[in-house]
Enzyme design. Structure first.
Site, mmCIF file in Angstrom:
data_model
loop_
_atom_site.group_PDB
_atom_site.id
_atom_site.type_symbol
_atom_site.label_atom_id
_atom_site.label_comp_id
_atom_site.label_asym_id
_atom_site.label_seq_id
_atom_site.Cartn_x
_atom_site.Cartn_y
_atom_site.Cartn_z
ATOM 1 N N TYR A 16 0.841 -1.201 0.000
ATOM 2 C CA TYR A 16 0.000 0.000 0.000
ATOM 3 C C TYR A 16 0.881 1.257 0.000
ATOM 4 C CZ TYR A 16 -3.116 3.670 1.586
ATOM 5 O OH TYR A 16 -3.800 4.850 1.685
ATOM 6 N N GLU A 38 -10.854 4.571 5.208
ATOM 7 C CA GLU A 38 -10.332 5.468 6.253
ATOM 8 C C GLU A 38 -11.363 5.645 7.367
ATOM 9 O OE1 GLU A 38 -7.333 6.347 6.638
ATOM 10 O OE2 GLU A 38 -6.416 6.253 4.655
ATOM 11 N N TRP A 46 -4.595 0.458 10.636
ATOM 12 C CA TRP A 46 -4.736 0.428 9.178
ATOM 13 C C TRP A 46 -4.516 -0.980 8.641
ATOM 14 C CZ3 TRP A 46 -7.336 2.620 5.728
ATOM 15 C CH2 TRP A 46 -6.968 2.658 4.385
#
Length: 192
Positions: A16, A38, A46
């Site tokens: 990512y 998000e 995350w």
């Protein structure tokens, strides 16, 4: 060159970081995906959210805005119970809610991308941090965008979430200066 330290040794986080984080995009479907992920991260790591990304894509038909905007409460409960997503009903309801708000913005501005990128005059903010610890959790701009999105009915768009979102769609480049993926060190600076 030193890379950003936050992905650590996690392959998914590294991927990512290397391919998506802080790369500018004007693709509304991808922008909606990032806003959803998000928002789902709120209170979580995350890496947990990224591990469920495929489940989100499957459940929400690759983040198709029309599809997501038409989901019923029963559909969302089914998704919560049957897909690999964060099992938080309000977060799942925000997917439908935010899809509806984005469709309204698209009618008004032509695209959600146009609406967002206007805040930075269509140019990413390229920061020059020397270490990860210097990166802020929120800024005056993320507070303003958060406030404006809330006025338009968006959910899970607090200023910290919005700052992470701005990073995720490349409105802000917060790679450290020495990272090979910083805008100044990267050949291809735009994601379609």
């Amino acid at each position: 060159m030193n890379t950003c330290s936050w992905p650590d040794n996690n392959k998914m986080m590294q991927e990512y970081h290397n391919k998506e984080w802080c790369v500018p995009t004007n693709n509304d479907q991808y922008i909606f995906e990032m806003l959803t992920l998000e928002g789902a991260q709120s209170g979580l790591s995350w890496s947990i959210v990224l591990s469920k990304r495929d489940g989100y894509k499957e459940a929400f038909h690759q983040f198709d805005l029309e599809y997501c905007s038409s989901l019923t409460d029963d559909d969302l409960i089914f998704i919560k119970e049957n897909y690999q997503v964060i099992k938080h009903l309000l977060k799942l309801q925000s997917v439908r809610n935010n899809a509806m708000a984005i469709l309204e913005i698209q009618r008004e501005f032509g695209s959600f991308s146009n609406f967002l990128w206007e805040y930075v005059d269509y140019e990413p903010i390229i920061n020059q941090w020397e270490k990860d610890e210097q990166i802020p959790a929120q800024t005056e701009l993320s507070k303003q965008i958060s406030k404006d999105l809330k006025k338009r009915g968006f959910k899970f768009v607090g200023p910290v979430i919005i700052y992470s979102f701005m990073q995720s769609i490349g409105m802000v480049d917060d790679h450290i200066q020495s990272c090979p993926y910083h805008t100044n060190n990267r050949a291809n600076n735009f994601r379609s």
